[in-house]
Design an enzyme around this catalytic site. Structure first.
Site, short mmCIF file in Angstrom:
data_model
loop_
_atom_site.label_atom_id
_atom_site.label_comp_id
_atom_site.label_asym_id
_atom_site.label_seq_id
_atom_site.Cartn_x
_atom_site.Cartn_y
_atom_site.Cartn_z
N HIS A 10 -3.21 20.73 26.81
CA HIS A 10 -1.67 20.39 26.54
C HIS A 10 -1.41 18.99 26.35
O HIS A 10 -2.46 18.29 26.50
CB HIS A 10 -0.92 20.78 27.87
CG HIS A 10 -1.07 22.28 28.23
ND1 HIS A 10 -0.07 23.32 27.75
CD2 HIS A 10 -1.80 23.11 29.20
CE1 HIS A 10 -0.43 24.33 28.34
NE2 HIS A 10 -1.36 24.22 29.15
N TYR A 44 0.35 21.76 35.73
CA TYR A 44 -0.99 21.44 35.39
C TYR A 44 -1.82 21.30 36.49
O TYR A 44 -1.58 20.92 37.47
CB TYR A 44 -1.04 20.34 34.36
CG TYR A 44 0.05 20.09 33.14
CD1 TYR A 44 0.02 21.23 32.01
CD2 TYR A 44 1.01 19.32 33.34
CE1 TYR A 44 0.90 21.17 30.99
CE2 TYR A 44 1.87 19.42 32.17
CZ TYR A 44 1.94 20.09 30.97
OH TYR A 44 2.76 20.38 29.96
N HIS A 119 -2.84 25.10 23.92
CA HIS A 119 -1.68 25.66 24.04
C HIS A 119 -1.26 26.41 22.84
O HIS A 119 -0.85 27.70 23.22
CB HIS A 119 -0.80 24.74 24.63
CG HIS A 119 0.47 25.55 25.34
ND1 HIS A 119 1.70 24.83 25.46
CD2 HIS A 119 0.88 26.67 25.47
CE1 HIS A 119 2.47 25.70 25.97
NE2 HIS A 119 2.15 26.77 26.16
N LYS A 126 4.60 26.84 19.80
CA LYS A 126 4.57 25.52 20.31
C LYS A 126 3.43 24.66 19.17
O LYS A 126 2.72 25.37 18.61
CB LYS A 126 3.68 25.60 21.70
CG LYS A 126 4.74 26.47 22.51
CD LYS A 126 5.21 25.71 23.60
CE LYS A 126 5.87 26.67 24.74
NZ LYS A 126 6.86 25.68 25.62
N CYS A 128 1.76 22.03 20.68
CA CYS A 128 1.02 21.41 21.93
C CYS A 128 -0.24 21.78 21.65
O CYS A 128 -0.54 23.20 21.51
CB CYS A 128 1.72 22.04 23.22
SG CYS A 128 0.77 21.54 24.68
ZN LIG Z 1 1.34 22.87 26.52
#
Ligand SMILES: [Zn+2]
Length: 153
Positions: A10, A44, A119, A126, A128
């Site tokens: 991420h 995380y 991700h 997303k 990311c």
């Molecule tokens: Zn992410």
């Protein structure tokens, strides 16, 4: 220990060059809404800071909160930075790239057979981590040329 089959990368989606630490992300994730997300802990497992420091987030034994439907069997790594906005090109310091490669190699050795993904590969809405993880893997985990943040100091 949980079964780990995915290592998910991420970014913090913060401006390039802004020094963000795990403690700050932990506050964003644990503060009650609307300030934060009201979670029990940082989402995380690892945070890789601009200077390459790898800070611990949620304990590895605990399920994280970083990728919908994939948390139970994954590890979440957050690269600080990545830029803001949907069209951001993630740029990371050489020290971050080095630490990411080392950490991922360690996790792969520990959790053999785990796949390494970004991700956005499991949440297609997303962007990311704002770089192409398969391309990075294909390049032997060397820094991606268009994604290096040079020191500005
Ligand atoms: Zn992410």
């Amino acid at each position: 220990m949980r079964d780990i089959t995915k290592i998910i990368i991420h970014c913090s989606a913060t401006p390039h060059g802004r020094d963000v630490r795990a403690a700050t992300i932990r506050r964003w994730h644990t503060a009650p809404p609307p300030v934060g997300r009201g979670w029990a802990d940082i989402g995380y497992h690892f945070v890789i800071c601009l200077d390459g420091t790898v800070e611990n987030g949620r304990p590895l034994e605990k399920m994280g909160a970083h990728a919908a439907n994939h948390n139970a069997y994954s590890v979440g790594i957050c690269m600080v930075g990545g830029g803001t906005g949907g069209d951001a090109i993630g740029r990371y310091t050489p020290a971050q790239w080095q630490s990411l490669a080392t950490l991922v190699a360690e996790l792969e050795a520990r959790f053999s057979g785990a796949t390494v993904i970004g991700h956005r590969q499991v949440e297609s809405h997303k962007t990311c981590p704002n770089f192409d993880v398969p391309a990075w893997r294909a390049g032997g985990m060397a820094p991606l040329a268009d994604h290096v943040l040079e020191a500005t100091a």
